[in-house]
Design a protein around this motif. Structure first.
Motif, PDB file in Angstrom:
ATOM      1  N   TRP A   1     -12.055  21.977 -41.095  1.00 10.47           N
ATOM      2  CA  TRP A   1     -10.660  21.910 -41.022  1.00 10.47           C
ATOM      3  C   TRP A   1     -10.279  21.662 -42.279  1.00 10.47           C
ATOM      4  O   TRP A   1      -9.394  22.389 -42.824  1.00 10.47           O
ATOM      5  CB  TRP A   1     -10.198  20.475 -40.326  1.00 10.47           C
ATOM      6  N   THR A   2     -11.210  20.964 -43.346  1.00 10.46           N
ATOM      7  CA  THR A   2     -10.625  20.868 -44.863  1.00 10.46           C
ATOM      8  C   THR A   2     -11.009  22.030 -45.315  1.00 10.46           C
ATOM      9  O   THR A   2     -10.543  22.352 -46.813  1.00 10.46           O
ATOM     10  CB  THR A   2     -11.187  19.576 -45.346  1.00 10.46           C
ATOM     11  N   THR A   3     -12.128  22.804 -45.134  1.00 11.44           N
ATOM     12  CA  THR A   3     -12.632  23.807 -46.149  1.00 11.44           C
ATOM     13  C   THR A   3     -12.287  25.105 -45.733  1.00 11.44           C
ATOM     14  O   THR A   3     -11.759  25.959 -46.396  1.00 11.44           O
ATOM     15  CB  THR A   3     -14.259  23.936 -45.879  1.00 11.44           C
ATOM     16  N   ARG A   4     -12.268  25.485 -44.307  1.00 13.05           N
ATOM     17  CA  ARG A   4     -11.988  26.775 -43.876  1.00 13.05           C
ATOM     18  C   ARG A   4     -10.356  26.941 -42.989  1.00 13.05           C
ATOM     19  O   ARG A   4     -10.221  27.657 -42.854  1.00 13.05           O
ATOM     20  CB  ARG A   4     -12.963  27.427 -42.903  1.00 13.05           C
ATOM     21  N   GLY A   5     -10.044  25.655 -42.982  1.00 16.65           N
ATOM     22  CA  GLY A   5      -8.643  25.711 -42.217  1.00 16.65           C
ATOM     23  C   GLY A   5      -8.747  25.427 -40.751  1.00 16.65           C
ATOM     24  O   GLY A   5     -10.036  25.410 -40.077  1.00 16.65           O
ATOM     25  N   PRO A   6      -7.539  24.991 -40.078  1.00 17.17           N
ATOM     26  CA  PRO A   6      -7.857  25.039 -38.563  1.00 17.17           C
ATOM     27  C   PRO A   6      -8.200  26.367 -38.100  1.00 17.17           C
ATOM     28  O   PRO A   6      -7.969  27.387 -38.277  1.00 17.17           O
ATOM     29  CB  PRO A   6      -6.200  24.804 -38.236  1.00 17.17           C
ATOM     30  N   PRO A   7      -8.629  26.149 -36.430  1.00 18.14           N
ATOM     31  CA  PRO A   7      -9.372  27.372 -35.977  1.00 18.14           C
ATOM     32  C   PRO A   7      -8.011  28.349 -35.615  1.00 18.14           C
ATOM     33  O   PRO A   7      -6.856  27.703 -35.619  1.00 18.14           O
ATOM     34  CB  PRO A   7      -9.835  26.840 -34.529  1.00 18.14           C
ATOM     35  N   PRO A   8      -8.391  29.567 -35.284  1.00 13.01           N
ATOM     36  CA  PRO A   8      -7.081  30.244 -35.019  1.00 13.01           C
ATOM     37  C   PRO A   8      -6.366  29.995 -33.735  1.00 13.01           C
ATOM     38  O   PRO A   8      -5.344  30.325 -33.762  1.00 13.01           O
ATOM     39  CB  PRO A   8      -7.762  31.950 -34.868  1.00 13.01           C
ATOM     40  N   ASP A   9      -6.903  29.453 -32.779  1.00 10.62           N
ATOM     41  CA  ASP A   9      -6.428  29.130 -31.588  1.00 10.62           C
ATOM     42  C   ASP A   9      -5.442  28.089 -31.772  1.00 10.62           C
ATOM     43  O   ASP A   9      -4.188  27.999 -31.360  1.00 10.62           O
ATOM     44  CB  ASP A   9      -7.253  28.832 -30.377  1.00 10.62           C
ATOM     45  N   GLN A  10      -5.894  27.124 -32.715  1.00  8.07           N
ATOM     46  CA  GLN A  10      -4.966  25.967 -32.815  1.00  8.07           C
ATOM     47  C   GLN A  10      -3.703  26.328 -33.902  1.00  8.07           C
ATOM     48  O   GLN A  10      -2.502  25.891 -33.483  1.00  8.07           O
ATOM     49  CB  GLN A  10      -5.589  24.760 -33.549  1.00  8.07           C
ATOM     50  N   LEU A  11      -3.973  27.370 -34.733  1.00  5.56           N
ATOM     51  CA  LEU A  11      -2.878  27.938 -35.839  1.00  5.56           C
ATOM     52  C   LEU A  11      -1.789  28.597 -34.773  1.00  5.56           C
ATOM     53  O   LEU A  11      -0.916  28.457 -35.089  1.00  5.56           O
ATOM     54  CB  LEU A  11      -3.598  28.549 -36.648  1.00  5.56           C
ATOM     55  N   ALA A  12      -2.468  29.408 -34.141  1.00  5.09           N
ATOM     56  CA  ALA A  12      -1.497  30.336 -33.282  1.00  5.09           C
ATOM     57  C   ALA A  12      -0.677  29.099 -32.355  1.00  5.09           C
ATOM     58  O   ALA A  12       0.588  29.430 -31.975  1.00  5.09           O
ATOM     59  CB  ALA A  12      -2.266  31.362 -32.416  1.00  5.09           C
ATOM     60  N   ARG A  13      -1.076  27.982 -32.002  1.00  2.70           N
ATOM     61  CA  ARG A  13      -0.293  27.494 -31.090  1.00  2.70           C
ATOM     62  C   ARG A  13       0.569  26.650 -31.975  1.00  2.70           C
ATOM     63  O   ARG A  13       1.887  26.447 -31.181  1.00  2.70           O
ATOM     64  CB  ARG A  13      -1.319  26.224 -30.494  1.00  2.70           C
ATOM     65  N   VAL A  14       0.499  26.427 -33.170  1.00  5.00           N
ATOM     66  CA  VAL A  14       1.416  25.829 -33.833  1.00  5.00           C
ATOM     67  C   VAL A  14       2.788  26.836 -34.349  1.00  5.00           C
ATOM     68  O   VAL A  14       3.778  26.506 -34.400  1.00  5.00           O
ATOM     69  CB  VAL A  14       0.781  25.092 -35.253  1.00  5.00           C
ATOM     70  N   VAL A  15       2.165  28.052 -34.852  1.00  2.00           N
ATOM     71  CA  VAL A  15       3.141  29.140 -35.089  1.00  2.00           C
ATOM     72  C   VAL A  15       3.950  29.605 -33.971  1.00  2.00           C
ATOM     73  O   VAL A  15       5.129  30.123 -34.483  1.00  2.00           O
ATOM     74  CB  VAL A  15       2.276  30.190 -35.766  1.00  2.00           C
ATOM     75  N   GLU A  16       3.297  29.861 -32.978  1.00  2.00           N
ATOM     76  CA  GLU A  16       4.175  30.578 -31.918  1.00  2.00           C
ATOM     77  C   GLU A  16       5.561  29.887 -31.602  1.00  2.00           C
ATOM     78  O   GLU A  16       5.318  28.448 -31.724  1.00  2.00           O
ATOM     79  CB  GLU A  16       3.401  30.799 -30.620  1.00  2.00           C
ATOM     80  N   ARG A  17       6.781  30.419 -31.397  1.00  2.00           N
ATOM     81  CA  ARG A  17       7.871  30.111 -31.127  1.00  2.00           C
ATOM     82  C   ARG A  17       7.871  29.463 -29.521  1.00  2.00           C
ATOM     83  O   ARG A  17       7.380  30.104 -28.663  1.00  2.00           O
ATOM     84  CB  ARG A  17       8.761  31.045 -31.399  1.00  2.00           C
ATOM     85  N   ARG A  18       8.521  28.459 -29.580  1.00  2.99           N
ATOM     86  CA  ARG A  18       8.837  28.017 -28.154  1.00  2.99           C
ATOM     87  C   ARG A  18      10.019  28.539 -27.441  1.00  2.99           C
ATOM     88  O   ARG A  18      10.916  28.994 -28.231  1.00  2.99           O
ATOM     89  CB  ARG A  18       9.026  26.217 -28.423  1.00  2.99           C
ATOM     90  N   PRO A  19       9.985  28.805 -26.345  1.00  2.58           N
ATOM     91  CA  PRO A  19      11.166  29.454 -25.704  1.00  2.58           C
ATOM     92  C   PRO A  19      12.402  28.666 -25.632  1.00  2.58           C
ATOM     93  O   PRO A  19      12.438  27.351 -25.693  1.00  2.58           O
ATOM     94  CB  PRO A  19      10.507  29.773 -24.247  1.00  2.58           C
ATOM     95  N   VAL A  20      13.457  29.243 -26.005  1.00  8.52           N
ATOM     96  CA  VAL A  20      15.064  28.680 -26.126  1.00  8.52           C
ATOM     97  C   VAL A  20      15.387  28.224 -24.926  1.00  8.52           C
ATOM     98  O   VAL A  20      15.374  29.148 -23.991  1.00  8.52           O
ATOM     99  CB  VAL A  20      15.861  29.341 -27.139  1.00  8.52           C
ATOM    100  N   ARG A  21      15.709  27.105 -24.656  1.00  6.71           N
ATOM    101  CA  ARG A  21      16.368  26.937 -23.324  1.00  6.71           C
ATOM    102  C   ARG A  21      17.666  27.251 -23.095  1.00  6.71           C
ATOM    103  O   ARG A  21      18.452  27.671 -23.993  1.00  6.71           O
ATOM    104  CB  ARG A  21      16.412  25.238 -23.067  1.00  6.71           C
TER     105      ARG A  21
END
Length: 553
Positions: free
Chosen positions: A160-180
């Motif tokens: 995590w400190t050398t190559r960064g978070p995994p792509p699936d974890q990064l995509a989970r953070v970046v994706e927008r949550r649906p607006v209620r």
């Protein structure tokens, strides 16, 4: 004292706290103090404190033989001495005594018996760091909190400190949550109550149609929809524009050559005694004293009060020459008139418009000052530039404008020729007044604007060299310092820097008087400087009068 029989109400042994109090009473005050001090330092309470006490005093201590034993009767406590309402002087310590008191080391705790050392060694290993921390940190009102040491150094090398978070974890953070889905609720207003009500929303009413257009309350059209909007911008010079570079900037904008001092025609009038008033110095002194000392009941009148009064008094003195020169009566002062003059300078559209000073009009124009040879000699003059500063840095750029040339007076007005333009800087606060250099630039711009508007009214809007140059004078003052200017418009071809240029004569920073003493200066009950006008300079009024008489005599 003989022991009394004791009847215990408890069927079993006493709790540790009561049993501890029984042993402490029978052990003695010194032993109890020692055990309690070390118990607090080690953080012991309840049964561990009882065991500490037993280990400290051993089996030979005087402990009660049975499970329960009565406490001996307490002797009556002597009454406490009365509290002093006011401390005596002996309780007040000097700063040096307080410093010595704070510099003393803390008293050491009682000596640790051998059995207490055994007790500390028997305790679990996990409890040692906290106890040692508390003992080591025992000082005057300082107690440190034990805790894990902070990491000092780089982070450990992990994926995590050398190559960064995994792509699936990064995509989970970046994706927008649906607006209620937003649910619209009807707001409850106080419209029906017809008065304000706390807790209720403010009602919104439709715009009221008056049935006719009110210019004060009707919203205007958008800038994009205005009929006078143009893509090309225009730079406006109005009465509040302050030139950054002063006269140099105004020279470039008006394509003008500067000549220091007043022209010879004006100076000859000022130096001729025949064109002066009788007892002129005394009359000027009375005019200044009237404006600075006699006009107001205030101790020291403000500039916005005495500056217009002084101007009116000086103009009144100049009008008194009408008995000698009747043509002076064919003059008129115009206030609050508006002017508009448009010209182009190196692909830049410029315009002077709006209110300006007090204009004195005449029925006859002022004759040209410079000869034709002097006018032709201006071709070789090179205008000064101030790169990288833009000449239009102080002007207002607008896109809604009208290319207009107007003198401010209707056709057929008898006093149609501009003669002298007066500017009064009568603002009481210094930041609101123009500095002398800015005032001279303003005088040059508006003298040029009046002359250009008159030239286009006489000769048309086509750029050309004027056969009969137009001369406009200007005077600026703040009630004490005077600026004199004479402008001659030779050409309306202002696009390029080549060719014939206009001329301007400026006589700057001429004091009419040095100071006005409104309040006498008194020192040790002796009047050193009485009230009055000091440092009168009559040469300044001679120039003022010469500009007024110019064109008539």
């Amino acid at each position: 004292m003989a022991e009394q029989p004791f009847v215990s109400r408890c069927s079993g042994p006493l709790p540790p706290r009561q049993l501890l109090s029984v042993h402490i009473v029978h052990a003695g005050p010194a032993a109890a103090t020692t055990a309690l001090s070390w118990g607090r330092l080690l953080g012991l309470q309840g049964l561990p404190l009882l065991l500490l006490f037993l280990l400290a005093h051993g089996p030979g201590s005087s402990a009660p033989p049975g499970p329960c034993r009565p406490l001996p009767a307490r002797s009556p406590t002597p009454p406490a001495p009365p509290r002093r309402l006011w401390p005596s002087l002996s309780h007040r310590r000097s700063p040096i005594a307080q410093l010595r008191r704070h510099s003393r080391p803390d008293p050491a705790p009682p000596a640790l018996p051998q059995a207490l050392a055994k007790m500390a060694a028997v305790r679990p290993m996990a409890a040692r760091p906290a106890v040692l921390c508390r003992v080591a940190a025992h000082s005057r009102s300082i107690l440190t909190r034990p805790g894990p040491p902070r990491p000092r150094g780089p982070l450990p090398r992990t994926p995590w400190t050398t190559r960064g978070p995994p792509p699936d974890q990064l995509a989970r953070v970046v994706e927008r949550r649906p607006v209620r889905e937003q649910v619209e609720l009807d707001s409850i207003t106080y419209e029906g109550r017809q008065h304000y009500m706390p807790g209720l929303a403010r009602p919104r009413f439709p715009p009221w149609d008056r049935g006719w257009r009110d210019p004060w309350h009707s919203p205007g059209p958008r800038i994009e929809d205005m009929a006078l909007r143009k893509e090309r911008g225009c730079f406006i010079c109005h009465q509040r524009v302050r030139m950054l570079e002063g006269v140099r900037q105004a020279q470039w904008l008006t394509k003008t050559k500067l000549v220091q001092g007043l022209p010879a025609a004006v100076l000859s009038i000022a130096e001729n005694p025949a064109y002066q008033l009788q007892e002129q110095e005394e009359a000027v002194h009375r005019a200044i004293a009237h404006a600075r000392l006699w006009e107001t009941t205030e101790v020291s009148p403000r500039r916005e009060k005495y500056c217009p009064v002084l101007f009116e008094d000086l103009i009144h003195l100049c009008r008194s020459m009408s008995m000698k020169y009747p043509s002076l009566a064919r003059r008129m002062l115009a206030r609050n008139y508006r002017i508009a003059a448009t010209w182009e300078r190196e692909s830049t559209l410029l315009q002077i418009r709006g209110l300006n000073g007090i204009l004195m009009n005449s029925m006859t124009p002022i004759p040209p000052i410079a000869s034709k040879e002097e006018i032709l000699a201006t071709k070789d003059h090179v205008l000064e530039t101030f790169y990288p500063i833009s000449p239009t840095i102080d002007l207002q750029e607008v896109n809604v404008y009208q290319e207009l040339n107007d003198t401010g007076f209707k056709d057929g007005y008898p006093y149609s020729h501009p003669h002298t333009l007066y500017f009064l800087e009568s603002a009481n606060n210094r930041p609101n007044r123009f500095r002398p250099e800015q005032l001279r630039a303003k005088m040059l711009m508006f003298a040029f604007g009046n002359a250009l508007a008159k030239a286009k009214a006489l000769y048309g809007n086509d750029p050309q060299v004027l056969e009969q140059p137009i001369v406009v004078q200007s005077v600026g003052t703040d009630g004490q310092l005077f600026q004199f200017l004479v402008f001659q418009l030779n050409t309306t071809d202002l696009v390029s820097n080549d060719g014939i240029k206009n001329l301007v004569w400026i006589d700057s920073d001429q004091y009419l008087y040095e100071s006005a003493q409104c309040v006498p200066e008194v020192k040790k009950k002796v009047v050193i400087k009485p009230t009055g006008i000091y440092g009168l300079q009559p040469e300044t009024f001679k120039k003022f009068l010469a500009l007024y008489l110019h064109g008539t005599v």
